[in-house]
Structure formats: structure tokens, C-alpha cells
Design a protein around this motif. Sequence first.
Motif, PDB file in Angstrom:
ATOM      1  N   ALA A   1      -8.351   3.566  -5.342  1.00 17.35           N
ATOM      2  CA  ALA A   1      -7.713   2.754  -6.741  1.00 17.35           C
ATOM      3  C   ALA A   1      -8.636   1.772  -5.183  1.00 17.35           C
ATOM      4  O   ALA A   1      -9.698   0.630  -5.715  1.00 17.35           O
ATOM      5  CB  ALA A   1      -6.271   2.598  -6.244  1.00 17.35           C
ATOM      6  N   GLU A   2      -8.320   1.486  -3.666  1.00 14.03           N
ATOM      7  CA  GLU A   2      -8.711   0.579  -2.733  1.00 14.03           C
ATOM      8  C   GLU A   2      -9.785  -0.104  -2.933  1.00 14.03           C
ATOM      9  O   GLU A   2     -10.927  -1.181  -2.614  1.00 14.03           O
ATOM     10  CB  GLU A   2      -8.069   0.056  -1.740  1.00 14.03           C
ATOM     11  CG  GLU A   2      -6.974   0.552  -1.560  1.00 14.03           C
ATOM     12  CD  GLU A   2      -5.909   0.385  -0.139  1.00 14.03           C
ATOM     13  OE1 GLU A   2      -6.670   0.962   1.355  1.00 14.03           O
ATOM     14  OE2 GLU A   2      -5.031   0.976   0.132  1.00 14.03           O
TER      15      GLU A   2
ATOM     16  N   GLN B   1      -4.872   8.492  -4.135  1.00 17.53           N
ATOM     17  CA  GLN B   1      -4.995   7.736  -4.727  1.00 17.53           C
ATOM     18  C   GLN B   1      -4.907   6.255  -4.975  1.00 17.53           C
ATOM     19  O   GLN B   1      -5.876   5.816  -5.420  1.00 17.53           O
ATOM     20  CB  GLN B   1      -4.443   8.136  -6.278  1.00 17.53           C
ATOM     21  CG  GLN B   1      -3.735   8.922  -6.409  1.00 17.53           C
ATOM     22  CD  GLN B   1      -3.446   9.371  -7.858  1.00 17.53           C
ATOM     23  OE1 GLN B   1      -2.421   7.633  -8.389  1.00 17.53           O
ATOM     24  NE2 GLN B   1      -3.185  10.708  -7.974  1.00 17.53           N
ATOM     25  N   ASP B   2      -3.986   6.079  -3.934  1.00 19.27           N
ATOM     26  CA  ASP B   2      -3.913   4.677  -3.354  1.00 19.27           C
ATOM     27  C   ASP B   2      -5.999   4.115  -2.675  1.00 19.27           C
ATOM     28  O   ASP B   2      -6.228   2.680  -2.655  1.00 19.27           O
ATOM     29  CB  ASP B   2      -2.860   3.972  -2.693  1.00 19.27           C
ATOM     30  CG  ASP B   2      -1.771   4.104  -2.903  1.00 19.27           C
ATOM     31  OD1 ASP B   2      -1.478   4.198  -3.948  1.00 19.27           O
ATOM     32  OD2 ASP B   2      -0.622   4.068  -2.361  1.00 19.27           O
TER      33      ASP B   2
ATOM     34  N   GLY C   1      -9.721  11.309  -1.495  1.00 16.45           N
ATOM     35  CA  GLY C   1      -9.296   9.797  -0.616  1.00 16.45           C
ATOM     36  C   GLY C   1      -8.137  10.364   0.725  1.00 16.45           C
ATOM     37  O   GLY C   1      -8.941   9.883   1.862  1.00 16.45           O
TER      38      GLY C   1
ATOM     39  N   ALA D   1      -0.774   9.618  -3.329  1.00 17.21           N
ATOM     40  CA  ALA D   1       0.247   9.194  -4.290  1.00 17.21           C
ATOM     41  C   ALA D   1      -1.172   8.247  -3.007  1.00 17.21           C
ATOM     42  O   ALA D   1      -1.924   7.406  -2.954  1.00 17.21           O
ATOM     43  CB  ALA D   1       1.912   8.365  -4.315  1.00 17.21           C
ATOM     44  N   GLU D   2      -0.798   8.191  -1.882  1.00 22.70           N
ATOM     45  CA  GLU D   2      -1.656   7.947  -0.496  1.00 22.70           C
ATOM     46  C   GLU D   2      -2.984   8.090  -0.949  1.00 22.70           C
ATOM     47  O   GLU D   2      -3.953   7.003  -0.616  1.00 22.70           O
ATOM     48  CB  GLU D   2      -1.707   8.613   0.673  1.00 22.70           C
ATOM     49  CG  GLU D   2      -2.267   7.795   1.805  1.00 22.70           C
ATOM     50  CD  GLU D   2      -1.524   7.984   3.356  1.00 22.70           C
ATOM     51  OE1 GLU D   2      -1.896   7.428   3.952  1.00 22.70           O
ATOM     52  OE2 GLU D   2      -1.776   9.379   3.526  1.00 22.70           O
TER      53      GLU D   2
ATOM     54  N   GLN E   1      -6.871   4.132 -14.534  1.00 28.91           N
ATOM     55  CA  GLN E   1      -6.181   4.561 -12.885  1.00 28.91           C
ATOM     56  C   GLN E   1      -6.235   6.238 -14.138  1.00 28.91           C
ATOM     57  O   GLN E   1      -5.917   7.247 -12.747  1.00 28.91           O
ATOM     58  CB  GLN E   1      -4.275   4.261 -14.220  1.00 28.91           C
ATOM     59  CG  GLN E   1      -3.016   5.055 -13.170  1.00 28.91           C
ATOM     60  CD  GLN E   1      -3.768   4.758 -11.542  1.00 28.91           C
ATOM     61  OE1 GLN E   1      -3.476   3.588 -11.157  1.00 28.91           O
ATOM     62  NE2 GLN E   1      -3.043   5.725 -10.747  1.00 28.91           N
TER      63      GLN E   1
ATOM     64  N   ASP F   1       3.918  12.685  -1.949  1.00 27.37           N
ATOM     65  CA  ASP F   1       3.012  11.488  -1.053  1.00 27.37           C
ATOM     66  C   ASP F   1       1.506  11.512  -0.343  1.00 27.37           C
ATOM     67  O   ASP F   1       1.270  10.364  -0.833  1.00 27.37           O
ATOM     68  CB  ASP F   1       4.342  11.529  -0.231  1.00 27.37           C
ATOM     69  CG  ASP F   1       5.860  10.767  -1.126  1.00 27.37           C
ATOM     70  OD1 ASP F   1       5.764  10.965  -1.642  1.00 27.37           O
ATOM     71  OD2 ASP F   1       6.640  10.888   0.405  1.00 27.37           O
TER      72      ASP F   1
END
Length: 118
Positions: free
Chosen positions: A13-14, A9-10, A38, A6-7, A28, A3
Amino acid sequence: MTDASAEEQDVVAERLRFGTGFAESERQRIIERLAGLGRRLLSYPGDAVELRLSVKDRDTPQQRVTLECVLPGTEPLVAHSYEQDLPAALAEVRDELIHHLDRLKTRRDPRRDHPHRP
């Protein structure tokens, strides 16, 4: 993938914007390489941080990858790599920017003004 990753990476990405030399089809894979940033960017408001990634002379011996981080109230933080291998260059600019962010946090930390007590 955990998790936390993933956070992370988000968050990347933003905030990530491509400059010259990169295509959206690579997004990606690049986000996965830069995900380690991140965690350090989570403490800043999302709309106040921008990451800009560009490459000049891609796939040549003169290749130069640049990752710039724009934060509120500071000069932009910039990391460069001259590695010819693109994944290695992305890792190098990620690690250099992490180092810049850590130094910035240390300078801003009010606890650093207090003398060390044994």
C-alpha cells in the motif's frame, strides 16, 4: 488475516502508485491481490521502492496489465499479463514480479560465488 499478511499489505500500500486504467476505489482489493510482494520488498527502504500498476484496453480481449517495480541501483523490473480476467492478471503480474525479485536477490547474494560443497 494474519499479522504477516497485514504487514505485507501495508508495504504494498505504501509503495503502490496507479497509472492508467485503475481507480482509487479499487485500491484495497488490488493491494490484497498484490500483498505477496510485500515480504520481498521489506528489505528495501520504503522511500526507495515504487510500484506502478497500469492497464491498457481494460475489459477487452487486448487487455494488458503492467506492474513495474523501481528499486535503487537497478533497472526497473517489469511484469506483464494479457489475461482478460483482471484478478487473474493481477495474480500473474504479482507472481512474475516475485520471480524477478527472487532472481535479482540471487544475483546479488555473495554466497552464490562460492562453489557448492557436498
